[in-house]
Scaffold this motif. Structure first.
Motif, PDB file in Angstrom:
ATOM      1  N   ALA A 176      -4.893  -9.664   0.518  1.00  0.00           N
ATOM      2  CA  ALA A 176      -4.069  -8.682   1.246  1.00  0.00           C
ATOM      3  C   ALA A 176      -2.572  -8.915   0.975  1.00  0.00           C
ATOM      4  CB  ALA A 176      -4.368  -8.745   2.735  1.00  0.00           C
ATOM      5  N   PHE A 177      -2.142 -10.176   0.972  1.00  0.00           N
ATOM      6  CA  PHE A 177      -0.722 -10.450   0.706  1.00  0.00           C
ATOM      7  C   PHE A 177      -0.363 -10.175  -0.758  1.00  0.00           C
ATOM      8  CE2 PHE A 177      -0.655 -13.138   4.679  1.00  0.00           C
ATOM      9  CZ  PHE A 177       0.276 -12.355   5.343  1.00  0.00           C
ATOM     10  N   LYS A 178      -1.303 -10.460  -1.663  1.00  0.00           N
ATOM     11  CA  LYS A 178      -1.062 -10.181  -3.084  1.00  0.00           C
ATOM     12  C   LYS A 178      -0.960  -8.663  -3.292  1.00  0.00           C
ATOM     13  CE  LYS A 178      -1.320 -11.330  -7.660  1.00  0.00           C
ATOM     14  NZ  LYS A 178      -2.591 -11.310  -8.441  1.00  0.00           N
ATOM     15  N   ILE A 179      -1.855  -7.926  -2.662  1.00  0.00           N
ATOM     16  CA  ILE A 179      -1.822  -6.460  -2.748  1.00  0.00           C
ATOM     17  C   ILE A 179      -0.489  -5.962  -2.209  1.00  0.00           C
ATOM     18  CG2 ILE A 179      -2.835  -4.324  -1.805  1.00  0.00           C
ATOM     19  CD1 ILE A 179      -5.586  -5.894  -1.870  1.00  0.00           C
ATOM     20  N   ASN A 180      -0.042  -6.559  -1.105  1.00  0.00           N
ATOM     21  CA  ASN A 180       1.234  -6.143  -0.525  1.00  0.00           C
ATOM     22  C   ASN A 180       2.371  -6.336  -1.532  1.00  0.00           C
ATOM     23  OD1 ASN A 180       3.077  -5.315   1.569  1.00  0.00           O
ATOM     24  ND2 ASN A 180       3.658  -7.471   1.765  1.00  0.00           N
ATOM     25  N   SER A 181       2.451  -7.480  -2.159  1.00  0.00           N
ATOM     26  CA  SER A 181       3.600  -7.677  -3.056  1.00  0.00           C
ATOM     27  C   SER A 181       3.491  -6.795  -4.294  1.00  0.00           C
ATOM     28  CB  SER A 181       3.832  -9.159  -3.393  1.00  0.00           C
ATOM     29  OG  SER A 181       2.683  -9.705  -3.944  1.00  0.00           O
ATOM     30  N   LEU A 182       2.278  -6.608  -4.820  1.00  0.00           N
ATOM     31  CA  LEU A 182       2.115  -5.741  -5.996  1.00  0.00           C
ATOM     32  C   LEU A 182       2.463  -4.290  -5.666  1.00  0.00           C
ATOM     33  CD1 LEU A 182      -1.271  -7.166  -7.327  1.00  0.00           C
ATOM     34  CD2 LEU A 182       0.931  -7.276  -8.538  1.00  0.00           C
ATOM     35  N   LEU A 183       1.942  -3.814  -4.546  1.00  0.00           N
ATOM     36  CA  LEU A 183       2.122  -2.413  -4.176  1.00  0.00           C
ATOM     37  C   LEU A 183       3.571  -2.135  -3.770  1.00  0.00           C
ATOM     38  CD1 LEU A 183       0.197  -0.022  -4.057  1.00  0.00           C
ATOM     39  CD2 LEU A 183      -0.259  -0.556  -1.650  1.00  0.00           C
ATOM     40  N   ARG A 184       4.169  -3.084  -3.065  1.00  0.00           N
ATOM     41  CA  ARG A 184       5.566  -2.917  -2.614  1.00  0.00           C
ATOM     42  C   ARG A 184       6.475  -2.744  -3.820  1.00  0.00           C
ATOM     43  NH1 ARG A 184       8.600  -7.390  -0.500  1.00  0.00           N
ATOM     44  NH2 ARG A 184      10.426  -6.125  -0.946  1.00  0.00           N
ATOM     45  N   TYR A 211       5.627  -1.978  -6.898  1.00  0.00           N
ATOM     46  CA  TYR A 211       5.255  -0.794  -7.669  1.00  0.00           C
ATOM     47  C   TYR A 211       5.897   0.449  -7.060  1.00  0.00           C
ATOM     48  CZ  TYR A 211       2.359   2.569 -10.129  1.00  0.00           C
ATOM     49  OH  TYR A 211       1.935   3.612 -10.904  1.00  0.00           O
ATOM     50  N   LEU A 212       5.818   0.584  -5.742  1.00  0.00           N
ATOM     51  CA  LEU A 212       6.316   1.789  -5.065  1.00  0.00           C
ATOM     52  C   LEU A 212       7.831   1.905  -5.106  1.00  0.00           C
ATOM     53  CD1 LEU A 212       3.834   1.738  -2.073  1.00  0.00           C
ATOM     54  CD2 LEU A 212       4.035   3.580  -3.750  1.00  0.00           C
ATOM     55  N   LEU A 213       8.511   0.769  -5.137  1.00  0.00           N
ATOM     56  CA  LEU A 213       9.979   0.801  -5.164  1.00  0.00           C
ATOM     57  C   LEU A 213      10.503   1.555  -6.381  1.00  0.00           C
ATOM     58  CD1 LEU A 213      11.122  -2.725  -3.881  1.00  0.00           C
ATOM     59  CD2 LEU A 213      11.425  -0.495  -2.765  1.00  0.00           C
ATOM     60  N   LYS A 214       9.736   1.511  -7.478  1.00  0.00           N
ATOM     61  CA  LYS A 214      10.130   2.240  -8.704  1.00  0.00           C
ATOM     62  C   LYS A 214      10.175   3.739  -8.458  1.00  0.00           C
ATOM     63  CE  LYS A 214       7.376  -0.802 -11.485  1.00  0.00           C
ATOM     64  NZ  LYS A 214       6.110  -0.773 -12.154  1.00  0.00           N
ATOM     65  N   PHE A 215       9.453   4.208  -7.435  1.00  0.00           N
ATOM     66  CA  PHE A 215       9.410   5.636  -7.117  1.00  0.00           C
ATOM     67  C   PHE A 215      10.219   5.936  -5.852  1.00  0.00           C
ATOM     68  CE2 PHE A 215       5.530   4.255  -9.222  1.00  0.00           C
ATOM     69  CZ  PHE A 215       5.490   5.095 -10.322  1.00  0.00           C
ATOM     70  N   ASP A 216      11.095   5.007  -5.483  1.00  0.00           N
ATOM     71  CA  ASP A 216      11.913   5.152  -4.272  1.00  0.00           C
ATOM     72  C   ASP A 216      11.077   5.290  -3.012  1.00  0.00           C
ATOM     73  OD1 ASP A 216      14.402   4.856  -5.450  1.00  0.00           O
ATOM     74  OD2 ASP A 216      14.537   6.991  -5.985  1.00  0.00           O
TER      75      ASP A 216
END
Ligand code: ADP
Ligand code: UDP
Length: 236
Positions: free
Chosen positions: A155-163, A165-170
């Motif tokens: 869950a924490f790994k998913i959080n850092s990957l997804l966070r 990733y999403l920042l690239k799309f603002d």
């Protein structure tokens, strides 16, 4: 892969048996519910958007060594997934305070947490998905110590990957809910969905809400928010 009888109809998806006993087809609906089903509505196009976004995110996670139930997208709103035994826990990860966390602890919505946090709720609509701690989980026998550790790590790994990733799309990942399941050989994998139904997404600059809170809180523009997420992430 042949689609067979319907096994289950939930609030947001239908689940079908297939000719492969190890696989299911999930079909995403446009139905929207909130407050444990008390508030009902429809967001036209939501099913297809949630399906496509979930599959996009799960494939990104797979590339980063997170095992998921994703097998193949079959249509705009249907996906073939590995059948698992769902561990009846909602795993909630938070980066910013919002929703029930803000209410429960009196922390203003939008406050950045000093450290990402994680909590479990028991997945049980009749009981209103109550908060549950790891002692309770072990006492009831919902998961083993090893499984809880695995789930928290993923869950924490998913959080850092997804966070990131999403920042690239603002898009700011405020918080989200995950469900994990067990394969027949005992492996824990990510199941269910990752979508504007199950995550809080805010525009990084304006903090505009791009998720189901628009529906929950009667803010209007819920359909536009889902389409905006699809456009930003998948470009359609
Ligand atoms: P709910 O049951 O909360 O109303 P949905 O409408 O999304 O939710 O229904 C989908 C159901 O399918 C959920 O109960 C979810 O736990 C379950 N599910 C998701 N992925 C899988 C999977 N890979 N194998 C078995 N069940 C799954
Ligand atoms: N969430 C979810 N399903 C639930 C409860 C929560 O997908 O049954 C998600 C919700 O979209 C949000 C996060 O989990 O991204 C945290 O929700 P919270 O506990 O703040 O609950 P809420 O304020 O939605 O009641």
């Amino acid at each position: 892969m042949e689609k067979l009888n319907k096994l289950y109809e939930g609030k947001a998806k239908e689940v079908y048996k297939t000719s492969d006993p190890n696989c299911l087809i999930v079909s995403y609906k446009d139905d929207a519910t909130a407050f444990n089903g008390e508030k009902k509505g429809t967001i036209s196009g939501k099913g297809a958007i949630n399906n496509q976004l979930t599959n996009h995110f799960m494939q990104m996670l797979e590339k980063n060594n997170i095992p998921t139930h994703f097998v193949k997208e079959i249509s705009k709103n249907e996906t073939l997934v590995k059948k698992v035994k769902i561990i009846p826990l909602e795993v909630i990860v938070r980066n910013l305070a919002a929703g029930s966390f803000s209410k429960r602890y009196g922390v203003e919505e939008g406050t950045r947490l000093k450290k990402p946090s994680l909590e479990f709720s028991l997945k049980n609509d009749d009981l209103g998905d109550p908060l549950i701690n790891t002692y309770h989980i072990l006492s009831i026998g919902l998961a083993t110590e090893f499984e809880i550790e695995r789930i928290e790590k993923y869950a924490f790994k998913i959080n850092s990957l997804l966070r990131e990733y999403l920042l690239k799309f603002d898009v700011e990942l405020v918080d989200f809910k995950l469900e994990f399941g067990k394969t027949p050989d005992g492996k824990i994998i990510l199941a269910d969905e990752i979508s504007p139904d199950t995550c809080r997404f805010w525009d990084t600059h304006t903090h505009e809400k791009l998720d189901k809170d628009r529906f929950r809180r009667d803010l209007g523009g819920e359909k536009e928010a889902y389409f905006e997420m699809l456009k930003r992430i998948i470009g359609k």
